[in-house]
Design a protein around this motif. Sequence first.
Motif, mmCIF file in Angstrom:
data_model
loop_
_atom_site.group_PDB
_atom_site.id
_atom_site.type_symbol
_atom_site.label_atom_id
_atom_site.label_comp_id
_atom_site.label_asym_id
_atom_site.label_seq_id
_atom_site.Cartn_x
_atom_site.Cartn_y
_atom_site.Cartn_z
ATOM 1 N N TYR A 76 0.973 -6.628 -6.873
ATOM 2 C CA TYR A 76 0.806 -5.283 -6.315
ATOM 3 C C TYR A 76 0.242 -5.343 -4.893
ATOM 4 N N TYR A 77 -0.753 -6.244 -4.706
ATOM 5 C CA TYR A 77 -1.381 -6.380 -3.393
ATOM 6 C C TYR A 77 -0.377 -6.862 -2.352
ATOM 7 N N SER A 119 -2.100 -7.631 -10.279
ATOM 8 C CA SER A 119 -2.868 -7.200 -9.105
ATOM 9 C C SER A 119 -2.417 -7.946 -7.857
#
Length: 390
Positions: free
Chosen positions: A371-372, A368
């Motif tokens: 991805y962020y 995450s």
Amino acid sequence: MVYLFLFLGLAQALRKYPLTKLENNAKVFNEGEIFETQGLFSIKLQVGEPPQEISAIISMSQQKEIVIPVIYGENPDNFTFFNISGSSTYSVVNSSGTFNGKSAVIANETIAFGAVKAEAQKIFIVDINNSPNKQNATLPLYFDKNGDSRSFLNSIFSNKSIDDKSFTIDLYEGTLLIGQMYNPDDADDPGIYVDIDPLTWTSYLEIIEVNFTTIANYTLEEGKKTPVDAAKVNFAIEYPYITGPGKEIDEILSLIKFNKTCTDNVCECDEEFTGYFNFTITFNNQTISVEPHSYLVANNGSCTILITKGNKWTFGLPFFREFLGYFNFKNNTAVFFRHPHRAGVIRNTIIIVCSMIVAICAMIFIFSCVYYFVNKKNEEREREYSRYYG
């Protein structure tokens, strides 16, 4: 990972220390005798200041003090011995002492394992230059019931390192638990309570049966003399067998070997020990049962029977394989619980599942974050592009 750290922290808080089974085929030194390594377990001791790590055999003999091996001069086998000159807390009490009839230096030294420490602990220093296979120290699990000996366990109780004069040997978990009672709720079966003499590690048995055949019955009618010597049994984790008087052992072995192909104490068997049966032991009108997987060692279609003749009853490794032993020296009792196999499996399963969940959550978190930050970087690039070319 967090769960694992919490679990390790809990084990340390309970003064639980790992036991290591000695796997090499060499013979080792233990209380003046030579034993096969099959029944020997060791624990890591820290000796001296700065601490030197020594592997010490767990012993339940009457020898109270710790036996530490040293070597002078060349060490061709690269064993780890205690380096006297490397410790600032070593002091000689008697340079002409003896240990089991042999020359030894009696000294005081700091001894610890984990957070448990005893300063000025009395030890025997044994020179083994001429016996390079005798490389292991010895840590006797011994409490003087009067509390006035210099045994290691008495020392750590006196300096408040432990709260209770007790320890638990758990071969299923491979741990030694110092100063705290094993939780009986974790056991599969109720405990068997036995009176014990802490000076000699002996108790008295009543009946031994194999396949419903009475091998020995030491209970007599009221008013008759009890055969104390015949009924006496020693507990010794460092001994690899169950031994007993010749007549009784011959009868036990004949029942175990019946209708089987055997050579001496090696018989045919499968991994399930089909055709072998339990033998039961009665203490204080309480009966416990030793199963085949404890007194047999399987190896490629054959089994070695760990039951031998001796001049007295001794319950060694096969007994401790079957039962977790809690020894309390305030009231001179031993409590034997059947090893909590189901509890151990459940606990290990929980640890594995929780570790997997933590690992998956960590991977999701990392993914995450990546991805962020990748998306954020792309958005910044698009804004820059729009500003210059839009």
